[in-house]
Write an enzyme that holds these catalytic residues in place. Structure first.
Site, short mmCIF file in Angstrom:
data_model
loop_
_atom_site.label_atom_id
_atom_site.label_comp_id
_atom_site.label_asym_id
_atom_site.label_seq_id
_atom_site.Cartn_x
_atom_site.Cartn_y
_atom_site.Cartn_z
CB SER A 159 -19.63 84.20 52.59
OG SER A 159 -19.74 85.32 51.65
CB ALA A 168 -21.52 83.62 57.61
CG ASP A 203 -28.62 83.25 52.94
OD1 ASP A 203 -29.50 82.40 52.44
OD2 ASP A 203 -28.05 83.71 51.77
C1 MEV Z 1 -30.52 81.81 47.21
O1 MEV Z 1 -29.48 81.22 48.31
C2 MEV Z 1 -31.79 81.05 47.53
C3 MEV Z 1 -33.13 81.68 46.70
O2 MEV Z 1 -34.07 81.00 46.80
C4 MEV Z 1 -33.32 83.09 47.09
C5 MEV Z 1 -33.82 83.28 48.61
O3 MEV Z 1 -34.26 82.34 49.10
O4 MEV Z 1 -33.88 84.40 48.95
C6 MEV Z 1 -32.62 81.65 45.06
#
Ligand code: MEV
Length: 289
Positions: free
Chosen positions: A78, A81, A123
């Site tokens: 989130s 985003a 992300d």
């Molecule tokens: C977190 O959503 C995913 C992890 O692999 C951390 C990352 O990829 O930066 C735990």
């Protein structure tokens, strides 16, 4: 006034292992964050270090209004985003002319600053571009979209990604002879999943194996285990923790006809279910008045 939105994400395979250079697969999902930015002499905006950094970075000031379909701190990306949608809306409202790739890079830099050094480039990339993304070392590449039917189960147990990543790091420092083979096995499961991307039953089995390996890394939680078992028992092809674990969310890959049943089973265990599928669009303009 400009309104932009950006989607959340789930890790289908490979979380934690990607931190050590192993492959992973993430996917943008339908729930979104909507951000409106308006030029204004007396700007009003939510108290958020992410939003403040977006304006600082762009060198302008304005009012902000946010509407989110994503629960914060649940592992669905989130904050990425919010950051991506805010940057896009500022870019549009003030006519700054930044390209999509610049927005993804800026969003990652902002996340890193606000989160004091640890942020996931996955992300911000997935939220900006949408689709399914293969993470391989520092590279991120979009894969052909797949109509995977997912139910996300939010345990409602807040977690900290930074803490969970540190915990795995500590375990690896203490027991490299055990943890390194687990990370290698997660990488192998991700490759096997890529070969089975058109075979949901096989993909579900890969999810179950990935989950067992995440449990072995210590990132499980009694509530996520309950949701995963309930999802499998009610007809999911497979289910696993998604993201950092220690609470947060799980995902279940389902036949279309079982989605409601799986969602009901998750809710019966006091989880919050979201029936969803791939978002192929990424950051999107909603309105400009
Ligand atoms: C977190 O959503 C995913 C992890 O692999 C951390 C990352 O990829 O930066 C735990």
């Amino acid at each position: 006034m400009a309104t932009w939105s950006a989607p959340g994400k789930v890790f289908l395979f490979g979380e934690h292992a990607v931190v050590y250079g192993k492959p992973g697969v993430a996917m943008a999902i339908k729930p979104r964050v909507f951000v409106t930015v308006r030029k204004s002499r007396n700007p009003t905006r939510p108290r958020s270090p992410y939003i403040n950094e977006c304006f600082k970075r762009m060198g302008v000031w304005g009012s902000v209004y946010i509407r989110s379909q994503l629960q914060s701190s649940s592992g669905l990306g989130s904050s990425a985003a919010v950051t991506v949608a805010t940057l896009c809306a500022i870019n549009d409202e003030f006519g700054l002319g930044h390209a999509r790739e610049d927005i993804a890079d800026m969003a990652f830099t902002i996340e890193k600053k606000v989160q004091r050094g640890r942020a996931s480039p996955t992300d911000t990339y997935v939220s900006t571009n949408g689709g399914i993304v293969l993470i391989s070392g520092d590279a991120r590449r979009r894969l052909p979209p797949q109509g995977l039917q997912l139910v996300v189960g939010n345990t409602m147990v807040p977690h900290s990604t930074t803490k969970m990543v540190e915990m795995v790091g500590d375990l690896r420092a203490k027991r490299p002879e055990i943890v390194d083979p687990i990370l290698d096995a997660i990488g192998a499961v991700t490759f096997a999943a890529l070969h089975s991307i058109h075979n949901p039953k096989e993909l579900g089995r890969c999810m179950d194996m990935n989950n067992a390996l995440l449990e072995a890394l210590g990132v499980g939680h009694p509530t996520s285990s309950r949701l995963i078992l309930a999802a499998r028992a009610s007809g999911a092809y497979g289910a696993k923790i998604t993201g950092a674990g220690g609470g947060g969310c799980i995902i279940a890959l389902c036949p279309k006809r079982a989605k409601n049943r799986v969602a009901g089973a998750i809710e019966a265990c006091n989880g919050r279910a979201i029936i969803t599928t791939i978002d192929t669009v990424g950051a999107r303009k909603e309105k400009h008045d």
